[in-house]
Design a protein around this motif. Structure first.
Motif, PDB file in Angstrom:
ATOM      1  N   ALA A 163      49.806  -8.876  14.696  1.00 28.84           N
ATOM      2  CA  ALA A 163      48.557  -8.275  14.244  1.00 28.84           C
ATOM      3  C   ALA A 163      48.672  -6.756  14.239  1.00 28.84           C
ATOM      4  CB  ALA A 163      47.412  -8.720  15.146  1.00 28.84           C
ATOM      5  N   GLU A 164      49.345  -6.230  15.235  1.00 24.63           N
ATOM      6  CA  GLU A 164      49.550  -4.786  15.294  1.00 24.63           C
ATOM      7  C   GLU A 164      50.344  -4.302  14.092  1.00 24.63           C
ATOM      8  OE1 GLU A 164      51.350  -3.345  18.990  1.00 24.63           O
ATOM      9  OE2 GLU A 164      49.692  -4.428  19.963  1.00 24.63           O
TER      10      GLU A 164
ATOM     11  N   ARG B 236      51.493 -13.393  18.188  1.00 23.84           N
ATOM     12  CA  ARG B 236      50.290 -13.122  17.389  1.00 23.84           C
ATOM     13  C   ARG B 236      49.808 -11.692  17.605  1.00 23.84           C
ATOM     14  NH1 ARG B 236      46.444 -16.246  15.085  1.00 23.84           N
ATOM     15  NH2 ARG B 236      47.111 -18.160  16.095  1.00 23.84           N
ATOM     16  N   GLU B 237      49.750 -11.293  18.856  1.00 19.68           N
ATOM     17  CA  GLU B 237      49.247  -9.963  19.173  1.00 19.68           C
ATOM     18  C   GLU B 237      50.114  -8.879  18.518  1.00 19.68           C
ATOM     19  OE1 GLU B 237      48.935  -7.362  23.187  1.00 19.68           O
ATOM     20  OE2 GLU B 237      48.362  -9.495  23.348  1.00 19.68           O
ATOM     21  N   LYS B 238      51.413  -9.045  18.651  1.00 20.19           N
ATOM     22  CA  LYS B 238      52.297  -8.017  18.100  1.00 20.19           C
ATOM     23  C   LYS B 238      52.318  -8.052  16.574  1.00 20.19           C
ATOM     24  CE  LYS B 238      54.867  -7.543  22.266  1.00 20.19           C
ATOM     25  NZ  LYS B 238      55.889  -8.136  23.101  1.00 20.19           N
TER      26      LYS B 238
ATOM     27  N   ALA C  28      50.977 -16.506  21.721  1.00 18.99           N
ATOM     28  CA  ALA C  28      49.956 -15.469  21.924  1.00 18.99           C
ATOM     29  C   ALA C  28      50.596 -14.090  21.812  1.00 18.99           C
ATOM     30  CB  ALA C  28      49.294 -15.649  23.290  1.00 18.99           C
ATOM     31  N   ALA C  29      51.756 -13.946  22.421  1.00 13.37           N
ATOM     32  CA  ALA C  29      52.434 -12.644  22.378  1.00 13.37           C
ATOM     33  C   ALA C  29      52.852 -12.293  20.958  1.00 13.37           C
ATOM     34  CB  ALA C  29      53.648 -12.662  23.309  1.00 13.37           C
TER      35      ALA C  29
END
Ligand code: GDP
Ligand code: MG
Length: 441
Positions: free
Chosen positions: A57-58, A53-55, A50-51
């Motif tokens: 995407a940024e 993926r989030e980064k 999850a971490a």
């Protein structure tokens, strides 16, 4: 392996200039599968992906020039984060002795660790006492005594008066003895079982309550796989611990245990045990573990291995000789033997990052070259080794014949030796550390 899988998933990305969202999905799926196969606990895997993926995407939004490289960096940083970031230091008691209790399953490496940690702390100016509170197995006390002797530290064993058959009594009397005799560190070895067991937990709790440790180190076999999670939780709830030591990291452990124990318990890994010998022990470095997992090559471990193989006293003598310019072929020979101690050179070179492109040269790298160099030096008289300038044509012919080499090979070695000597003098004048400047090949 975990590293192969992650690297594999990046291979697809590397070819592309820009990343799409579906690229990231593919990568995340690969990483997830790889982590699960490496025995990382599911909740840890979830948190991790999850971490990432989030980064990712940024960074996708910013459309950076080299997004694949960025994703690699994100994964690396996230690994470091989950492995605990910077290494924590041991907490020392404000009023010595500092009491360190060891806990873990049987065979995890507690008794071995007692010796390793004891030696490590003794070398840092501590007066160390090991306490034998494992009375479960007949040979356990004796094993600790041997380990203590090897480590050069004292051992408190059960005797009439110290407690016989009662591990809690032995632990308590050991700490009393340490107080009375000005020990700065007490390491309490305890018993483990093959499986998690309430009786063992209770004994460990009783010892804990009797000695009130400043640190309780949970020793975890890095090869235990998925069981790492359950075992870590059982010890966290049953005894509690302040630090983790991963043992048997020299095996083909894939890093899963390291990720899981920290991810699940939040307690940092502080030390790593990497072999059966007492010196096979080091601080745990999250960043190095992360790059090991990512297969980026572990340059720092490599350097440390080189330094360990290199006896410190010898290094000092050598540095002095270099500065004086009196480095001889004898010293060169000694240095060669040190290099040999580090193990196969090819393997060493293979550990360096970016060496993949030199694969051809690596394949051609000939360890027999080291044999030849050794043979040549061994065929010289002591005087010749100390004063190579007396090596005229006839001496060189004699040496070539004696070592089964050619005069050209002798000449080439002497040229390289002179170059290395100059380089070393230059380095020591510049204050640099003695390096491997004279490595042949
Ligand atoms: P304990 O039951 O927890 O006290 O475990 P021991 O210290 O007796 O270790 C069990 C076995 O594992 C012994 O044979 C040790 O030599 C071995 N061992 C311990 N630590 C390591 C390590 O880091 N690497 C390797 N290869 N073997 C280890
Ligand atoms: Mg033991």
């Amino acid at each position: 392996s975990l590293s192969d899988r992650i690297t594999g998933s990046f291979k697809q990305l590397r070819g592309k200039g820009r990343l799409s969202e579906s690229d990231i999905d593919v990568t995340i799926r690969e990483i997830r599968r790889a982590l699960l196969e490496a025995d990382v606990a599911l909740p840890v895997v979830r948190e991790f992906t999850a971490a990432v993926r989030e980064k990712a995407a940024e960074s996708l939004k910013s459309q950076a020039l080299n997004p694949a490289q960025q994703v690699i960096k994100i994964v690396n940083d996230e690994l470091v984060e989950i492995l605990g970031g910077d290494t924590r230091e041991l907490h020392f008691a404000s009023h010595p002795p500092t009491v360190i209790m060891l806990a873990g399953l049987q065979g995890a490496g507690k008794t071995t660790l007692a010796g390793k940690l004891g030696k490590w702390l003794r070398e840092r100016d501590n007066k160390v006492l090991l306490v034998a509170s494992d009375l479960q197995r007949p040979n356990a006390v004796n094993q600790l005594q041997i380990v203590g002797q090897q480590a050069g530290v004292d051992v408190w064993a059960p005797e009439p008066g110290n407690g016989v058959g009662d591990p809690v009594h032995v632990a308590r009397s050991g700490v009393e003895h340490a107080k009375a005799n000005h020990y700065s560190i007490v390491i309490v070895d305890t018993a483990g079982r093959l499986g998690i067991d309430e009786e063992m937990m209770e004994q460990a709790r009783n010892i804990r309550d009797a000695v009130r440790p400043n640190e309780t180190l949970f020793v975890l076999d890095a090869m235990i796989g998925q069981d790492a999670v359950q075992t870590s939780i059982a010890f966290r709830d049953g005894v509690g611990f302040t630090g983790v030591v991963l043992s048997k990291l020299d095996g083909d452990a894939r890093g899963g245990a390291a990720l899981s124990v920290r991810g699940v318990t939040g307690v940092p890994v502080m030390f790593a045990s990497t072999g059966e010998k007492l010196d096979d022990f080091e601080r745990f470095h999250a960043d190095r573990m992360a790059s090991r997992i990512l297969d980026m090559g572990d340059i720092l471990t490599l350097i440390e291995q080189a330094q360990k193989a290199y006896d410190e006293k010898e290094a000092e003598d050598l540095a002095e000789k270099m500065a004086e310019g009196s480095f001889t072929l004898n010293d060169f020979l000694a240095q060669l033997q040190q290099i040999r101690k580090m193990g196969s050179m090819k393997k060493m070179l293979g550990m360096m990052p970016g060496m993949g492109q030199f694969r051809d040269q690596l394949e051609n790298f000939d360890e027999r070259e080291v044999d030849r160099v050794e043979a040549i030096i061994r065929s010289m008289t002591p005087k010749e080794r100390n004063e190579p300038k007396i090596l005229d044509g006839s001496r060189r012919r004699r040496i070539a014949a004696g070592s089964g080499t050619t005069v050209q090979e002798v000449n080439s070695l002497m040229d390289r030796f002179e170059q290395a000597k100059k380089l070393m003098q230059h380095m020591s004048r510049g204050g640099g550390a003695p390096g491997m400047g004279s490595m042949p090949g």
